[in-house]
Design an enzyme around this catalytic site. Structure first.
Site, short mmCIF file in Angstrom:
data_model
loop_
_atom_site.label_atom_id
_atom_site.label_comp_id
_atom_site.label_asym_id
_atom_site.label_seq_id
_atom_site.Cartn_x
_atom_site.Cartn_y
_atom_site.Cartn_z
N CYS A 60 0.90 -1.21 -0.13
CA CYS A 60 0.14 0.01 -0.07
C CYS A 60 0.85 1.41 -0.07
O CYS A 60 1.58 1.48 0.93
CB CYS A 60 -0.79 -0.15 1.35
SG CYS A 60 -1.77 1.68 1.43
N CYS A 63 0.29 3.58 3.00
CA CYS A 63 0.85 3.11 4.28
C CYS A 63 2.43 3.34 4.26
O CYS A 63 2.93 3.77 5.13
CB CYS A 63 0.81 1.47 4.32
SG CYS A 63 -1.08 0.99 4.25
#
Length: 145
Positions: A60, A63
């Site tokens: 991600c 993230c």
């Protein structure tokens, strides 16, 4: 020149350890941030007054961007007087059962668990910056007079 077999093995072990530290991702070595697993999640939440948990996925992009903020947050909190607050993270891809337990809808997601209650975390919906998360944490962990 011959090298003693024990010396050679010790040098190889040292070399492998040095490489593993050099190749480790910065987010894997965050001061004040505990990596939780299926085996440690519930006991960690229940044994601490306040726990902020980031559910992330290694792939991600958001993230990965947030990783530095999480690291700063961990360092700030662990160095503060607020010993009642812990910062943790969970690889929601790897530990899908934990993601399902908290009804995770996307990555990254931050939850604040209070008083060991695993079933009713507070979801952070504000700014995903160190300051934004810090404000969220302090607002939800104020001591009531």
């Amino acid at each position: 020149m011959f090298i003693n077999k024990r010396v050679f093995i010790a040098l190889m072990v040292a070399f492998v350890l040095a490489l593993s530290f050099a190749w480790a991702k910065p987010e894997d070595q965050m001061e004040g941030v505990t990596e939780l697993t299926d085996a440690t999640f519930e006991s960690f939440i229940k044994s601490n007054k306040y726990v902020v948990v980031e559910f992330y996925a290694p792939w991600c992009g958001h993230c990965q961007q947030f990783a530095k903020s999480l690291g700063r947050l961990g360092k700030l909190i662990s160095g503060s007087k607020r010993v009642d607050i812990k910062i943790a993270k969970v690889d929601g891809d790897k530990y899908e059962s934990l993601a399902n337990k908290v009804n995770l809808e996307g990555f990254p997601t931050l939850y604040l668990f209070k008083d060991g209650n695993v079933k009713k975390p507070i979801t952070h919906e504000g700014s995903m910056t160190t300051k934004g998360v810090l404000d969220f944490v302090y607002e939800n962990t104020k001591k009531k007079n």
